[in-house]
Scaffold this motif. Structure first.
Motif, PDB file in Angstrom:
ATOM      1  N   THR A 207     -50.317 -45.259 -11.705  1.00  0.00           N
ATOM      2  CA  THR A 207     -49.278 -44.245 -11.604  1.00  0.00           C
ATOM      3  C   THR A 207     -47.948 -44.872 -12.014  1.00  0.00           C
ATOM      4  OG1 THR A 207     -50.366 -42.967  -9.863  1.00  0.00           O
ATOM      5  CG2 THR A 207     -47.975 -42.782 -10.010  1.00  0.00           C
ATOM      6  N   VAL A 208     -47.205 -44.188 -12.877  1.00  0.00           N
ATOM      7  CA  VAL A 208     -45.884 -44.658 -13.282  1.00  0.00           C
ATOM      8  C   VAL A 208     -44.845 -43.645 -12.797  1.00  0.00           C
ATOM      9  CG1 VAL A 208     -44.351 -45.221 -15.204  1.00  0.00           C
ATOM     10  CG2 VAL A 208     -46.762 -45.880 -15.299  1.00  0.00           C
ATOM     11  N   LEU A 209     -43.892 -44.128 -12.023  1.00  0.00           N
ATOM     12  CA  LEU A 209     -42.760 -43.322 -11.558  1.00  0.00           C
ATOM     13  C   LEU A 209     -41.509 -43.740 -12.318  1.00  0.00           C
ATOM     14  CD1 LEU A 209     -43.278 -43.528  -7.668  1.00  0.00           C
ATOM     15  CD2 LEU A 209     -44.153 -41.778  -9.248  1.00  0.00           C
ATOM     16  N   TYR A 210     -40.648 -42.765 -12.583  1.00  0.00           N
ATOM     17  CA  TYR A 210     -39.404 -43.062 -13.295  1.00  0.00           C
ATOM     18  C   TYR A 210     -38.224 -42.836 -12.370  1.00  0.00           C
ATOM     19  CZ  TYR A 210     -35.697 -42.791 -16.816  1.00  0.00           C
ATOM     20  OH  TYR A 210     -34.555 -43.001 -17.541  1.00  0.00           O
ATOM     21  N   ALA A 211     -37.302 -43.793 -12.354  1.00  0.00           N
ATOM     22  CA  ALA A 211     -36.139 -43.721 -11.471  1.00  0.00           C
ATOM     23  C   ALA A 211     -34.850 -43.840 -12.271  1.00  0.00           C
ATOM     24  CB  ALA A 211     -36.193 -44.835 -10.428  1.00  0.00           C
ATOM     25  N   THR A 212     -33.983 -42.850 -12.159  1.00  0.00           N
ATOM     26  CA  THR A 212     -32.621 -42.969 -12.674  1.00  0.00           C
ATOM     27  C   THR A 212     -31.617 -43.146 -11.539  1.00  0.00           C
ATOM     28  OG1 THR A 212     -32.378 -40.551 -12.700  1.00  0.00           O
ATOM     29  CG2 THR A 212     -33.073 -41.611 -14.751  1.00  0.00           C
ATOM     30  N   THR A 213     -32.037 -42.856 -10.322  1.00  0.00           N
ATOM     31  CA  THR A 213     -31.215 -43.102  -9.139  1.00  0.00           C
ATOM     32  C   THR A 213     -31.983 -44.062  -8.244  1.00  0.00           C
ATOM     33  OG1 THR A 213     -30.205 -40.899  -9.240  1.00  0.00           O
ATOM     34  CG2 THR A 213     -30.069 -42.078  -7.137  1.00  0.00           C
ATOM     35  N   VAL A 214     -31.392 -45.228  -7.995  1.00  0.00           N
ATOM     36  CA  VAL A 214     -32.088 -46.253  -7.216  1.00  0.00           C
ATOM     37  C   VAL A 214     -31.538 -46.406  -5.810  1.00  0.00           C
ATOM     38  CG1 VAL A 214     -32.875 -47.522  -9.234  1.00  0.00           C
ATOM     39  CG2 VAL A 214     -30.636 -48.066  -8.240  1.00  0.00           C
ATOM     40  N   ARG A 215     -30.335 -45.911  -5.578  1.00  0.00           N
ATOM     41  CA  ARG A 215     -29.778 -45.852  -4.231  1.00  0.00           C
ATOM     42  C   ARG A 215     -29.120 -44.489  -4.045  1.00  0.00           C
ATOM     43  NH1 ARG A 215     -32.361 -49.605  -4.707  1.00  0.00           N
ATOM     44  NH2 ARG A 215     -32.102 -51.733  -3.936  1.00  0.00           N
ATOM     45  N   PRO A 216     -29.570 -43.708  -3.075  1.00  0.00           N
ATOM     46  CA  PRO A 216     -30.607 -44.074  -2.113  1.00  0.00           C
ATOM     47  C   PRO A 216     -31.977 -44.222  -2.774  1.00  0.00           C
ATOM     48  CG  PRO A 216     -30.023 -41.754  -1.868  1.00  0.00           C
ATOM     49  CD  PRO A 216     -29.037 -42.342  -2.831  1.00  0.00           C
ATOM     50  N   PHE A 217     -32.786 -45.103  -2.204  1.00  0.00           N
ATOM     51  CA  PHE A 217     -34.128 -45.364  -2.720  1.00  0.00           C
ATOM     52  C   PHE A 217     -35.055 -44.247  -2.261  1.00  0.00           C
ATOM     53  CE2 PHE A 217     -38.342 -47.324  -2.593  1.00  0.00           C
ATOM     54  CZ  PHE A 217     -38.382 -48.023  -3.789  1.00  0.00           C
ATOM     55  N   ASP A 218     -35.857 -43.718  -3.174  1.00  0.00           N
ATOM     56  CA  ASP A 218     -36.727 -42.586  -2.868  1.00  0.00           C
ATOM     57  C   ASP A 218     -38.014 -43.076  -2.206  1.00  0.00           C
ATOM     58  OD1 ASP A 218     -37.949 -40.116  -2.711  1.00  0.00           O
ATOM     59  OD2 ASP A 218     -38.417 -39.995  -4.864  1.00  0.00           O
ATOM     60  N   VAL A 235     -45.409 -52.177  -8.182  1.00  0.00           N
ATOM     61  CA  VAL A 235     -44.608 -53.028  -9.067  1.00  0.00           C
ATOM     62  C   VAL A 235     -43.317 -52.278  -9.373  1.00  0.00           C
ATOM     63  CG1 VAL A 235     -44.473 -54.239 -11.276  1.00  0.00           C
ATOM     64  CG2 VAL A 235     -46.682 -53.996 -10.117  1.00  0.00           C
ATOM     65  N   ILE A 236     -42.185 -52.938  -9.225  1.00  0.00           N
ATOM     66  CA  ILE A 236     -40.891 -52.343  -9.545  1.00  0.00           C
ATOM     67  C   ILE A 236     -40.298 -53.102 -10.720  1.00  0.00           C
ATOM     68  CG2 ILE A 236     -38.636 -51.642  -8.672  1.00  0.00           C
ATOM     69  CD1 ILE A 236     -39.714 -51.987  -5.847  1.00  0.00           C
ATOM     70  N   VAL A 237     -40.034 -52.390 -11.818  1.00  0.00           N
ATOM     71  CA  VAL A 237     -39.484 -53.013 -13.026  1.00  0.00           C
ATOM     72  C   VAL A 237     -38.042 -52.537 -13.182  1.00  0.00           C
ATOM     73  CG1 VAL A 237     -39.767 -53.396 -15.484  1.00  0.00           C
ATOM     74  CG2 VAL A 237     -41.787 -52.991 -14.051  1.00  0.00           C
ATOM     75  N   GLU A 238     -37.097 -53.449 -12.969  1.00  0.00           N
ATOM     76  CA  GLU A 238     -35.671 -53.110 -12.981  1.00  0.00           C
ATOM     77  C   GLU A 238     -34.960 -53.897 -14.081  1.00  0.00           C
ATOM     78  OE1 GLU A 238     -34.375 -52.300  -8.553  1.00  0.00           O
ATOM     79  OE2 GLU A 238     -35.621 -54.101  -8.588  1.00  0.00           O
ATOM     80  N   PRO A 239     -33.950 -53.294 -14.725  1.00  0.00           N
ATOM     81  CA  PRO A 239     -33.236 -53.980 -15.815  1.00  0.00           C
ATOM     82  C   PRO A 239     -32.122 -54.889 -15.321  1.00  0.00           C
ATOM     83  CG  PRO A 239     -32.420 -51.753 -15.625  1.00  0.00           C
ATOM     84  CD  PRO A 239     -33.511 -51.894 -14.594  1.00  0.00           C
ATOM     85  N   TYR A 240     -32.193 -55.315 -14.091  1.00  0.00           N
ATOM     86  CA  TYR A 240     -31.213 -56.226 -13.491  1.00  0.00           C
ATOM     87  C   TYR A 240     -31.981 -57.211 -12.628  1.00  0.00           C
ATOM     88  CZ  TYR A 240     -31.711 -51.998 -10.701  1.00  0.00           C
ATOM     89  OH  TYR A 240     -32.234 -50.902 -10.066  1.00  0.00           O
ATOM     90  N   LEU A 241     -31.367 -57.853 -11.678  1.00  0.00           N
ATOM     91  CA  LEU A 241     -31.950 -58.976 -10.953  1.00  0.00           C
ATOM     92  C   LEU A 241     -33.314 -58.638 -10.356  1.00  0.00           C
ATOM     93  CD1 LEU A 241     -31.272 -61.906 -10.089  1.00  0.00           C
ATOM     94  CD2 LEU A 241     -30.420 -60.938  -7.947  1.00  0.00           C
ATOM     95  N   ALA A 242     -34.310 -59.444 -10.677  1.00  0.00           N
ATOM     96  CA  ALA A 242     -35.664 -59.222 -10.169  1.00  0.00           C
ATOM     97  C   ALA A 242     -35.666 -59.210  -8.645  1.00  0.00           C
ATOM     98  CB  ALA A 242     -36.595 -60.317 -10.686  1.00  0.00           C
ATOM     99  N   GLY A 243     -36.386 -58.251  -8.074  1.00  0.00           N
ATOM    100  CA  GLY A 243     -36.505 -58.163  -6.629  1.00  0.00           C
ATOM    101  C   GLY A 243     -35.421 -57.369  -5.944  1.00  0.00           C
ATOM    102  N   THR A 244     -34.496 -56.783  -6.694  1.00  0.00           N
ATOM    103  CA  THR A 244     -33.389 -56.056  -6.070  1.00  0.00           C
ATOM    104  C   THR A 244     -33.880 -54.952  -5.137  1.00  0.00           C
ATOM    105  OG1 THR A 244     -31.843 -56.544  -7.874  1.00  0.00           O
ATOM    106  CG2 THR A 244     -31.353 -54.614  -6.537  1.00  0.00           C
ATOM    107  N   SER A 245     -34.971 -54.285  -5.483  1.00  0.00           N
ATOM    108  CA  SER A 245     -35.430 -53.142  -4.685  1.00  0.00           C
ATOM    109  C   SER A 245     -36.716 -53.406  -3.911  1.00  0.00           C
ATOM    110  CB  SER A 245     -35.637 -51.923  -5.591  1.00  0.00           C
ATOM    111  OG  SER A 245     -34.414 -51.467  -6.118  1.00  0.00           O
ATOM    112  N   THR A 246     -37.174 -54.654  -3.871  1.00  0.00           N
ATOM    113  CA  THR A 246     -38.430 -54.899  -3.159  1.00  0.00           C
ATOM    114  C   THR A 246     -38.294 -54.644  -1.656  1.00  0.00           C
ATOM    115  OG1 THR A 246     -37.892 -57.256  -3.060  1.00  0.00           O
ATOM    116  CG2 THR A 246     -39.329 -56.535  -4.839  1.00  0.00           C
ATOM    117  N   ALA A 247     -37.163 -54.964  -1.076  1.00  0.00           N
ATOM    118  CA  ALA A 247     -36.983 -54.714   0.359  1.00  0.00           C
ATOM    119  C   ALA A 247     -37.018 -53.217   0.656  1.00  0.00           C
ATOM    120  CB  ALA A 247     -35.661 -55.312   0.838  1.00  0.00           C
TER     121      ALA A 247
END
Length: 300
Positions: A207-218, A235-247
């Motif tokens: 399943t692939v989800l697309y996010a344009t709003t990351v905060r608030p996290f859905d 798996v979260i693929v972000e165009p900035y620092l790896a792991g930013t949204s893992t928490a």
């Protein structure tokens, strides 16, 4: 196709004509694009020069008078350099505004590390009450900017030269959008990473989800995608620092045994600046690198 930054200039110029409450504060960057707006609205288009702390302070001061300020410069100068002003002048004083950045993580590699901001979203994540948008297409950037300009809250809009081929629905308190359904793991593609994620996961039962709003996290959207699985691999693929949204993903899945892999820009500084495409490959964010890392994590 125009860039997100081009669309930001055109849209903001139009919004300044339509909304007398709106103001724009610049610190030299993109000033040439706002020539007409500066002439037509000299009381609401302010260039403070290369003074990023003043940029934020002036914008917050406008907000205190009831105006809706849009603040713009490169991400490294908008979030990192004047971070104390962002924290205090907006957050501590409880006022709203719209921060719109350009440059992203490495849009202009030749500018060097001073013009790169892979840690901007992680830094904003230390503050309370900010909405963070990461559009993946100029149309999405326009939608999110118009929505932000019409509100009263604190919003960060992160623009990039990297763009997906076509726009997806954005705005309107929209959460993660399902793009591909599968019975295996869940991959969240943030903003301009979607096309590369879709190419990397082609033929995989994911399943692939697309996010344009990351905060608030859905979190609710992620839980829906996981469904009634006994365990979850994300798996979260972000165009900035790896792991930013893992928490945030871990918090959303506290009731489900799960694993989360955060892919993004590594902490290591790449000093041979090259081109943006070379940075993507070096960080494993091109389709080939993503395929290897996602497949390795999910056993595909």
């Amino acid at each position: 196709m125009d860039t997100m930054r081009d669309r930001f200039i055109a849209t903001t110029t139009q919004l300044l004509d339509e909304h007398p409450r709106l103001a724009l504060v610049l610190a030299e960057i993109s000033r040439d694009g706002f020539g007409r707006a500066e002439r037509d609205h000299p009381d609401r288009v302010v260039n403070v020069g290369i003074r990023e702390q003043l940029l934020v302070g002036a914008g917050a001061g406008m907000a205190l008078t009831g105006m809706r300020p849009i603040l713009h410069t490169f991400a490294s100068f908008l979030v990192e350099r004047p971070f104390e002003q962002v924290k205090l002048d907006f957050g501590h004083q409880g006022v709203g505004g719209v921060l719109v950045s350009a440059g992203a993580s490495y849009d202009w590699p030749a500018g060097g590390f001073t013009h790169m901001a892979p840690g901007d979203v992680a830094l904003m994540d230390t503050l309370d009450g900010w909405t963070v948008h990461v559009p993946g297409h100029p149309d999405e950037a326009e939608t999110l900017l118009r929505e932000a300009a019409a509100g009263d809250d604190r919003v960060y809009v992160r623009l990039s030269l990297q763009s997906n081929e076509r726009a997806r629905p954005a705005g309107g308190a929209r959460g993660f959008t399902p793009v591909r359904e599968g019975t295996g793991g869940v991959v969240i593609a943030v903003g301009p990473m979607l096309d590369d994620v879709l190419a990397a996961t082609e033929g995989l039962d994911l399943t692939v989800l697309y996010a344009t709003t990351v905060r608030p996290f859905d979190g609710a959207g992620l839980r829906r995608a996981v469904g009634d699985r006994a365990t979850a691999d994300v798996v979260i693929v972000e165009p900035y620092l790896a792991g930013t949204s893992t928490a945030a993903a871990n918090d959303a899945l506290t009731a489900v045994p799960h694993r989360v892999l955060g892919l993004g820009v590594a902490r290591q500084e790449l000093r041979r600046y090259g081109r943006m495409e070379e940075h993507l490959a070096a960080h494993g964010l091109d389709p080939h690198g993503l395929r290897d890392r996602i497949g390795g994590f999910l056993g595909g």
